[in-house]
Write a protein that holds these residues in place. Sequence first.
Motif: not given
Length: 387
Positions: A74-85
């Motif tokens: 989950c940490l790795a997946e959410m780190e990759s979603a940083r641009d979605k902010t």
Amino acid sequence: MDTQPQPSREGQGNPQNERDKKFIDLSSICLTQDDIDLPLPLTPTEEEPYSPIVDDPVTQPISGTSLNEEHRLCLAEMESARDKTDPPPLSQKVVLDFLLAVWDLVVLFLSPGPVHGLIAMLIAAFWISWLGPFAVIIAFILTRHWLVISTRHSHAATYGAWPSTMDASCPHYSLIVCGSGGHTGEMIRMVERSIRPDELSHRRWAIGYGDQMSYDKVMEFEHSLVRKFGQRHKIGTFDIEFFHRPRAVHQSWLTTPFTALVSLVEIFKIMTTAPGRHTATGSRYPGVVATDGPGAGFMFLLAAHWLKMTFVVPDDFVKTIFVESWARVKSLSMSGKLIKHFTLADVFIVQYEGILRRLSPNEYYNRNFVVMPGLHNRAPKRGNRAS
């Protein structure tokens, strides 16, 4: 060319008191209290290359990582979603996604059996008068609103401060609504105090587009759980979802209804989408929705109330918690006033005694709920209130 053999590291070591100065104090990072006496690794010297395992232990596998492998994913997946902010630019795809989300909601709200009876009543009323369907819809909304509120009050009177009748064996997840700035900090403090290790739990954080600070705070908090419990306890899983704010700061009230509608559709999508494959639960709907006062919090609680009114979820499911912001000392915020007026919260909590006289007996006062554990008291009845 002959090369001189390099002396071993032990042979060129410094005295113990000098070498200890180069240690990284990992006891507060990735060791539990029982393991503090274990030998610590050396910090790389100037001649040695950078070692991420030593210098950045948070991002590297630690002992017991397999215990929380899902959380690490989950940490790795959410780190990759940083641009979605960042909010997505308006395009044909965004418009199509919005229309598909609206269609999914229509199908969802028309699926429960009782709604089919309502549709039959609307068709019958249409043959009597063109005003008939409007009267039926208004009667349905008012009746269901009253029944959901009645259920909420009866459970609050029976079960006290936490009116939960959910089956403990049914896994569900908690939806945590983050505002900007201090609201997110307050929510994280409350969640931090409520974390129970070794429980199969999932946390879904809802963050507004463009709120990079809230995203960073949530990720920092989830990393801290690894440092605190990751070696010997399960810490559950999490994900982050983004939504447009119902109203931006200084936005005109004339355009607010349109942005609020877009936000409401995204909120429904967040609340009706099951967590991903790396999570500890497959529940489609949250068991708990918690907010502490941002404007979007009212929209989330309104969406939860509507899911109950349309029979999508049972009346005693999707528990809603509203905690008035710690900054509100003498009066309720606008969100608090709306939630209180429409009775959208199963648990309504304020943090200062100055607001206590504005509460009903079904609401609660918890002293310093964010800063420190407080006394949880039910508001007194009107006849017993001090003048």
